[in-house]
Design a protein around this motif. Structure first.
Motif, PDB file in Angstrom:
ATOM      1  N   ARG A  12       0.828  -1.213   0.000  1.00 30.45           N
ATOM      2  CA  ARG A  12       0.000   0.000   0.000  1.00 30.45           C
ATOM      3  C   ARG A  12       0.861   1.262   0.000  1.00 30.45           C
ATOM      4  O   ARG A  12       0.420   2.315   0.442  1.00 30.45           O
ATOM      5  N   ASP A  13       2.084   1.163  -0.526  1.00 27.30           N
ATOM      6  CA  ASP A  13       2.959   2.336  -0.599  1.00 27.30           C
ATOM      7  C   ASP A  13       2.726   3.118  -1.883  1.00 27.30           C
ATOM      8  O   ASP A  13       2.495   2.545  -2.948  1.00 27.30           O
ATOM      9  N   LEU A  14       2.772   4.432  -1.742  1.00 24.38           N
ATOM     10  CA  LEU A  14       2.755   5.337  -2.870  1.00 24.38           C
ATOM     11  C   LEU A  14       4.077   6.091  -2.769  1.00 24.38           C
ATOM     12  O   LEU A  14       4.257   6.907  -1.868  1.00 24.38           O
ATOM     13  N   LEU A  15       5.017   5.755  -3.638  1.00 30.83           N
ATOM     14  CA  LEU A  15       6.338   6.380  -3.624  1.00 30.83           C
ATOM     15  C   LEU A  15       6.357   7.505  -4.638  1.00 30.83           C
ATOM     16  O   LEU A  15       6.117   7.283  -5.826  1.00 30.83           O
ATOM     17  N   VAL A  16       6.640   8.711  -4.174  1.00 31.98           N
ATOM     18  CA  VAL A  16       6.752   9.865  -5.050  1.00 31.98           C
ATOM     19  C   VAL A  16       8.232  10.115  -5.294  1.00 31.98           C
ATOM     20  O   VAL A  16       8.993  10.334  -4.355  1.00 31.98           O
ATOM     21  N   VAL A  17       8.625  10.065  -6.558  1.00 30.98           N
ATOM     22  CA  VAL A  17      10.001  10.358  -6.946  1.00 30.98           C
ATOM     23  C   VAL A  17      10.004  11.806  -7.409  1.00 30.98           C
ATOM     24  O   VAL A  17       9.382  12.152  -8.412  1.00 30.98           O
ATOM     25  N   PRO A  82       1.910  -1.581  -4.764  1.00 25.17           N
ATOM     26  CA  PRO A  82       2.553  -0.276  -4.657  1.00 25.17           C
ATOM     27  C   PRO A  82       2.462   0.480  -5.970  1.00 25.17           C
ATOM     28  O   PRO A  82       2.278  -0.115  -7.033  1.00 25.17           O
ATOM     29  N   VAL A  83       2.588   1.780  -5.885  1.00 23.41           N
ATOM     30  CA  VAL A  83       2.610   2.621  -7.080  1.00 23.41           C
ATOM     31  C   VAL A  83       3.728   3.652  -6.918  1.00 23.41           C
ATOM     32  O   VAL A  83       3.972   4.146  -5.818  1.00 23.41           O
ATOM     33  N   VAL A  84       4.380   3.934  -8.040  1.00 25.42           N
ATOM     34  CA  VAL A  84       5.456   4.916  -8.078  1.00 25.42           C
ATOM     35  C   VAL A  84       4.971   6.091  -8.912  1.00 25.42           C
ATOM     36  O   VAL A  84       4.471   5.904 -10.024  1.00 25.42           O
ATOM     37  N   VAL A  85       5.108   7.291  -8.364  1.00 29.82           N
ATOM     38  CA  VAL A  85       4.646   8.501  -9.041  1.00 29.82           C
ATOM     39  C   VAL A  85       5.849   9.394  -9.334  1.00 29.82           C
ATOM     40  O   VAL A  85       6.627   9.718  -8.449  1.00 29.82           O
TER      41      VAL A  85
END
Length: 184
Positions: A12-17, A82-85
């Protein structure tokens, strides 16, 4: 050569790069996020550009940014894993919106900030062949100033779970992996 930096992403992580335009976020993600969903405004820009090839990007840029944010919300609320933004996140309002998306979707919002000097980011833009307008880039640089100091002091923004700051060489050695759940 230094060991790679491995960032494990929970389900359930949303990683913002984040980082300045031209800092190397896209290049890093191309190698670091293999097999993970990455939401990038360039994906929207390319799709719209193919539909309206004669229209200059500056005319539909607001639509690209709005559509990108809608994709983030839709994915965060409707998809598993998870999703990477990919998002510069130099605006406080953008960071607040991402924290809100995390809260509404039950996701932990994490930040991976690519810390690159403005002149290096500008050179990165030139090398990719797409330079942000000078006034717009200056705003990004100005807005990132105080925020960068906070990040380097390990201050986690309100509504965010964690912050990790990497420079460009370390970004090249960063790998993002989905954490496997055992015993579910």
């Amino acid at each position: 050569m230094s060991e790679p930096t491995v960032i494990e992403l929970g389900p359930r992580d949303l990683l913002v790069v984040a980082g300045l335009p031209g800092a190397g976020k896209t290049t890093m993600l191309r190698h670091a996020a293999v097999g993970l969903p990455v939401l990038d405004s360039d994906q929207v820009r390319e799709r719209l550009g193919a539909v309206v090839p004669a229209v200059p990007y500056r005319w539909y840029r607001p639509v690209v940014h709005a559509w990108h944010r809608v994709r983030i919300v839709r994915h965060a609320l409707g998809e598993d894993g998870p999703v990477v933004v990919h998002e510069p996140s130099t605006r406080a309002s953008t960071r607040a919106l991402l924290a809100l998306v995390g809260a509404l979707s039950g996701r932990s919002v994490r930040l991976l900030f690519l810390d690159v000097p403005a002149e290096v980011a500008l050179a990165g833009q030139v090398s990719r062949g797409r330079v942000v307008r000078a006034r717009s880039f200056a705003r990004h640089v100005r807005r990132v100033g105080k925020w960068r100091e906070e990040l380097l002091a390990d201050q986690v923004p309100v509504g965010w779970r964690s912050v990790q700051v990497v420079d460009r060489p370390r970004a090249g050695r960063t790998r993002l992996v989905a954490k496997l759940l055992v015993g579910c």
